[in-house]
Design a protein around this motif. Structure first.
Motif, PDB file in Angstrom:
ATOM      1  N   GLU A   1      16.019 -42.766 -11.685  1.00  0.00           N
ATOM      2  CA  GLU A   1      15.834 -42.120 -10.379  1.00  0.00           C
ATOM      3  C   GLU A   1      14.370 -41.822 -10.100  1.00  0.00           C
ATOM      4  OE1 GLU A   1      18.323 -38.670 -10.397  1.00  0.00           O
ATOM      5  OE2 GLU A   1      20.074 -39.771 -11.120  1.00  0.00           O
ATOM      6  N   VAL A   2      13.477 -42.303 -10.978  1.00  0.00           N
ATOM      7  CA  VAL A   2      12.045 -42.033 -10.839  1.00  0.00           C
ATOM      8  C   VAL A   2      11.333 -43.310 -10.372  1.00  0.00           C
ATOM      9  CG1 VAL A   2       9.942 -41.320 -12.032  1.00  0.00           C
ATOM     10  CG2 VAL A   2      12.153 -40.309 -12.668  1.00  0.00           C
ATOM     11  N   ASP A   3      10.453 -43.177  -9.390  1.00  0.00           N
ATOM     12  CA  ASP A   3       9.670 -44.331  -8.930  1.00  0.00           C
ATOM     13  C   ASP A   3       8.748 -44.796 -10.052  1.00  0.00           C
ATOM     14  OD1 ASP A   3      10.081 -44.820  -5.868  1.00  0.00           O
ATOM     15  OD2 ASP A   3      10.105 -42.639  -6.168  1.00  0.00           O
ATOM     16  N   THR A   4       8.895 -46.058 -10.439  1.00  0.00           N
ATOM     17  CA  THR A   4       8.254 -46.563 -11.651  1.00  0.00           C
ATOM     18  C   THR A   4       7.435 -47.818 -11.356  1.00  0.00           C
ATOM     19  OG1 THR A   4      10.117 -45.741 -12.966  1.00  0.00           O
ATOM     20  CG2 THR A   4       8.680 -47.376 -14.005  1.00  0.00           C
ATOM     21  N   TRP A   5       6.259 -47.889 -11.971  1.00  0.00           N
ATOM     22  CA  TRP A   5       5.416 -49.078 -11.900  1.00  0.00           C
ATOM     23  C   TRP A   5       5.307 -49.620 -13.318  1.00  0.00           C
ATOM     24  CZ3 TRP A   5       5.530 -45.406  -8.344  1.00  0.00           C
ATOM     25  CH2 TRP A   5       5.314 -45.756  -7.003  1.00  0.00           C
ATOM     26  N   LEU A   6       5.761 -50.848 -13.506  1.00  0.00           N
ATOM     27  CA  LEU A   6       5.827 -51.481 -14.821  1.00  0.00           C
ATOM     28  C   LEU A   6       4.914 -52.695 -14.847  1.00  0.00           C
ATOM     29  CD1 LEU A   6       7.133 -52.206 -17.612  1.00  0.00           C
ATOM     30  CD2 LEU A   6       8.996 -53.297 -16.317  1.00  0.00           C
ATOM     31  N   CYS A   7       3.987 -52.737 -15.793  1.00  0.00           N
ATOM     32  CA  CYS A   7       3.076 -53.883 -15.880  1.00  0.00           C
ATOM     33  C   CYS A   7       2.760 -54.162 -17.341  1.00  0.00           C
ATOM     34  CB  CYS A   7       1.777 -53.609 -15.118  1.00  0.00           C
ATOM     35  SG  CYS A   7       0.625 -55.020 -15.132  1.00  0.00           S
TER      36      CYS A   7
END
Length: 361
Positions: A235-241
């Motif tokens: 439920e958390v806005d996530t940026w994955l790189c």
């Protein structure tokens, strides 16, 4: 825009300068004068990681010309350098500094990739004062204008750079919400931005920092581990790189019954090794070359066939390698989507053919 700038960009001046363009003449007087092109002078080189026997990582800071329009943290830029031998090569690098405004300095952080002529040159040989050519910043792996209350970054290896740019921007704007930063790399010695992150983790910036080192017993980001660190992480806005292995390990954790979660934004730092279907024939129409389809990306197969297609990032984000597929089916190795439309523009660095296929190369 200044009166001089307006004049230099006018049609009358363009006609007088034809066929070379006004920037060719300005460059002869001062490399940092430009009416249309973007150039930048290297003003600082800082080593980030220098483990003996392994590629060094460095941050390079540039002063751009006034034509630079600025960038949003998380974006990338294409840098063109003139290598010894009068060869100009262009490659794509993520900006690691906080967002910039027009004409402001910016930084890129890169590893001297053993197979990367541009990164090796910039890290190991470039000198302060050197001028490079570049594009305007691009890319949509960025924070929205309205930043969510809780932001989660999950990164691995050199994939830390866009997240670091976003984190620096959040700290500068004193973001009042929560920030959780998870980074996975081999060991503390391989940690990029190590001193800065240690300061962030110990001086009360309000960032929940987790640096995971598998060589020292750190655990992978399994769904259970993610839930332990960030309860209700889906439920958390996530940026994955990060590299393909990290992305492929984390992305399924966000899916429920196989449905992608739009709270997860993904950017590969290294695309997955192509696992396309071998078989059939790959034809390069313009070159008249035909090869057995090995299942690799079209870019890799073109290079193996002795061709030299233009490319930039080899990650599917800069579009430098776009070419026309005239026949056949291709699979996007990042998304798994297939397409069999004729005369279709595709990025050959992240496309692999399935069966017989023809490309205008």
């Amino acid at each position: 825009m200044s009166i001089a700038g307006t004049l230099l960009r006018s049609r009358a001046v363009a006609a007088l300068a034809s066929p070379h363009g006004i920037d060719r003449y300005l460059e002869l007087v001062n490399p940092m004068w430009a009416a249309h092109e973007v150039r930048a002078r290297l003003v600082e080189i800082r080593r980030e990681v220098d483990v003996p026997g392994e590629p060094a990582v460095a941050t390079l800071t540039f002063q751009p010309t006034s034509t630079w329009r600025g960038h949003r943290p998380g974006q990338y830029v294409q840098l063109a350098v003139d290598l010894p031998g009068a060869r100009r090569l262009t490659r794509c690098f993520t900006l690691s500094s906080a967002g910039s405004r027009p004409g402001e300095r910016f930084s890129v952080t890169m590893r001297a990739n053993p197979d990367g002529e541009v990164s090796r040159y910039l890290v190991d040989q470039a000198a302060v004062g050197q001028v490079v050519h570049l594009s305007q910043a691009a890319g949509d792996f960025v924070l929205p204008d309205a930043v969510p209350e809780h932001v989660l970054f999950i990164t691995g290896g050199s994939g830390i750079t866009p997240a670091m740019a976003m984190l620096r921007s959040l700290l500068l704007r004193t973001h009042r919400g929560r920030v959780t930063f998870l980074h996975y790399t081999r060991s503390a010695e391989h940690q990029i931005f190590r001193a800065e992150l240690e300061e962030i983790g110990t001086t009360g910036y309000g960032v929940d920092l987790h640096l995971v080192y598998p060589e020292q017993g750190g655990r992978n980001f399994s769904p259970m581990e993610l839930e332990r660190i960030v309860p209700h992480f889906r439920e958390v806005d996530t940026w994955l790189c990060g590299p393909a292995g990290l992305v492929e390990a984390v992305r399924p954790a966000y899916e429920v019954d196989g449905v992608p979660n739009d709270r997860l934004r993904v950017e590969y730092f290294k695309p997955p090794r192509t696992s396309g279907l071998a078989g059939g024939r790959l034809a390069f129409d313009r070159s008249g070359v035909v090869a057995d389809n090995s299942g690799q990306s079209i870019l890799e197969q073109a290079e193996a066939a002795g061709l030299s297609p233009t490319f930039g990032c080899r990650m599917g984000i800069c579009f430098s390698c776009t070419a026309t597929k005239t026949e056949g089916k291709v699979r996007n190795v990042l998304t798994g989507e297939t397409s069999d439309r004729p005369d279709e523009e595709i990025r050959i660095c992240v496309s692999s053919p399935e069966g017989d296929c023809a490309i205008d190369l």
